[in-house]
Design a protein around this motif. Sequence first.
Motif, PDB file in Angstrom:
ATOM      1  N   UNK A 194     -28.572 -24.931 -14.282  1.00 29.81           N
ATOM      2  CA  UNK A 194     -29.237 -23.929 -13.446  1.00 29.81           C
ATOM      3  C   UNK A 194     -28.594 -22.591 -13.752  1.00 29.81           C
ATOM      4  N   UNK A 195     -29.277 -21.493 -13.457  1.00 32.65           N
ATOM      5  CA  UNK A 195     -28.640 -20.185 -13.688  1.00 32.65           C
ATOM      6  C   UNK A 195     -27.376 -20.050 -12.841  1.00 32.65           C
ATOM      7  N   UNK A 196     -26.327 -19.550 -13.470  1.00 36.28           N
ATOM      8  CA  UNK A 196     -25.048 -19.370 -12.784  1.00 36.28           C
ATOM      9  C   UNK A 196     -24.875 -17.924 -12.356  1.00 36.28           C
ATOM     10  N   UNK A 197     -24.256 -17.696 -11.209  1.00 35.93           N
ATOM     11  CA  UNK A 197     -23.904 -16.323 -10.841  1.00 35.93           C
ATOM     12  C   UNK A 197     -22.872 -15.778 -11.835  1.00 35.93           C
ATOM     13  N   UNK A 198     -22.884 -14.461 -12.005  1.00 35.01           N
ATOM     14  CA  UNK A 198     -21.944 -13.832 -12.951  1.00 35.01           C
ATOM     15  C   UNK A 198     -20.498 -14.187 -12.636  1.00 35.01           C
ATOM     16  N   UNK A 199     -20.169 -14.309 -11.363  1.00 32.52           N
ATOM     17  CA  UNK A 199     -18.791 -14.622 -10.972  1.00 32.52           C
ATOM     18  C   UNK A 199     -18.386 -16.005 -11.492  1.00 32.52           C
ATOM     19  N   UNK A 200     -19.304 -16.982 -11.429  1.00 35.56           N
ATOM     20  CA  UNK A 200     -19.014 -18.320 -11.944  1.00 35.56           C
ATOM     21  C   UNK A 200     -18.824 -18.305 -13.458  1.00 35.56           C
ATOM     22  N   UNK A 201     -19.642 -17.496 -14.141  1.00 35.00           N
ATOM     23  CA  UNK A 201     -19.510 -17.378 -15.601  1.00 35.00           C
ATOM     24  C   UNK A 201     -18.137 -16.812 -15.942  1.00 35.00           C
ATOM     25  N   UNK A 202     -17.706 -15.774 -15.216  1.00 34.56           N
ATOM     26  CA  UNK A 202     -16.397 -15.174 -15.471  1.00 34.56           C
ATOM     27  C   UNK A 202     -15.277 -16.176 -15.184  1.00 34.56           C
ATOM     28  N   UNK A 203     -15.425 -16.949 -14.103  1.00 33.23           N
ATOM     29  CA  UNK A 203     -14.419 -17.970 -13.779  1.00 33.23           C
ATOM     30  C   UNK A 203     -14.310 -19.004 -14.900  1.00 33.23           C
ATOM     31  N   UNK A 204     -15.464 -19.420 -15.448  1.00 35.42           N
ATOM     32  CA  UNK A 204     -15.456 -20.396 -16.550  1.00 35.42           C
ATOM     33  C   UNK A 204     -14.780 -19.821 -17.788  1.00 35.42           C
ATOM     34  N   UNK A 205     -15.054 -18.555 -18.079  1.00 29.61           N
ATOM     35  CA  UNK A 205     -14.419 -17.913 -19.243  1.00 29.61           C
ATOM     36  C   UNK A 205     -12.910 -17.823 -19.057  1.00 29.61           C
ATOM     37  N   UNK A 206     -12.469 -17.472 -17.849  1.00 31.14           N
ATOM     38  CA  UNK A 206     -11.022 -17.397 -17.588  1.00 31.14           C
ATOM     39  C   UNK A 206     -10.374 -18.774 -17.716  1.00 31.14           C
ATOM     40  N   UNK A 207     -11.049 -19.809 -17.209  1.00 37.01           N
ATOM     41  CA  UNK A 207     -10.499 -21.162 -17.309  1.00 37.01           C
ATOM     42  C   UNK A 207     -10.409 -21.603 -18.764  1.00 37.01           C
ATOM     43  N   UNK A 208     -11.446 -21.310 -19.557  1.00 37.08           N
ATOM     44  CA  UNK A 208     -11.420 -21.671 -20.982  1.00 37.08           C
ATOM     45  C   UNK A 208     -10.269 -20.964 -21.688  1.00 37.08           C
ATOM     46  N   UNK A 209     -10.039 -19.713 -21.330  1.00 44.33           N
ATOM     47  CA  UNK A 209      -8.939 -18.954 -21.933  1.00 44.33           C
ATOM     48  C   UNK A 209      -7.588 -19.546 -21.534  1.00 44.33           C
ATOM     49  N   UNK A 210      -7.454 -19.961 -20.270  1.00 47.12           N
ATOM     50  CA  UNK A 210      -6.200 -20.554 -19.805  1.00 47.12           C
ATOM     51  C   UNK A 210      -5.928 -21.890 -20.508  1.00 47.12           C
ATOM     52  N   UNK A 211      -6.981 -22.687 -20.710  1.00 44.86           N
ATOM     53  CA  UNK A 211      -6.812 -23.970 -21.408  1.00 44.86           C
ATOM     54  C   UNK A 211      -6.407 -23.733 -22.857  1.00 44.86           C
ATOM     55  N   UNK A 212      -7.040 -22.752 -23.509  1.00 40.57           N
ATOM     56  CA  UNK A 212      -6.673 -22.413 -24.894  1.00 40.57           C
ATOM     57  C   UNK A 212      -5.208 -21.988 -24.974  1.00 40.57           C
TER      58      UNK A 212
END
Length: 195
Positions: free
Chosen positions: A22-40
């Motif tokens: 489903x379409x995600x709010x921009x805040x959720x997209x940013x949270x996912x990007x931050x989490x991906x960066x933290x895992x990397x």
Amino acid sequence: MAFSADELRVLRRALANALHPTPLPDEDVQDCLRLAEAVDEAAREAGRLRAFLLADLARYRDALPGSLSGYLELLQDALAAGYDPRPDDLAALRALRGGPVAAALLERCQVLAERSVRARLAGRTAQVAPPAPRGRLLALPGGLAAAEEPERPRTPQPARPAAPGERPAPKPSEVFPPRRRPAPAPSPQEERAVS
């Protein structure tokens, strides 16, 4: 690797969205990007710590027999982290097998080395390799802007600056200070000279 409660919520939302897009709010997209960066970053740090441990192990092995206790301790740590003992380790342990710890480690390393050789002969590699770098997550479909305008190419996110009061990730030398050899016990002659 351990996740905080906030990171687990982000991960749960991302997994739910992967199962039911489903379409995600921009805040959720940013949270996912931050989490991906933290895992990397955690994966890179694990690789740096592994390289540091193996370099330290080689230094202690080269300084044997003077670094015996430090070498045996580091070798046990390395084996617990999935290290495949090398011929140099087996040779060093054979020379040191008079001690009970070295003898037990030699036995364990011989079993691991034999298993590794058999795996290589069978066409598999038993050596633990660092995880392969995964592709960068550049964008997730959806968000509020997707409904209003056509999708534009996204620019990579800049590195998140440390918040005030937040410490940067420590270096391996800060986490694992150099080991110090214990001072030798005084000889009986030195004890008599002091008394």
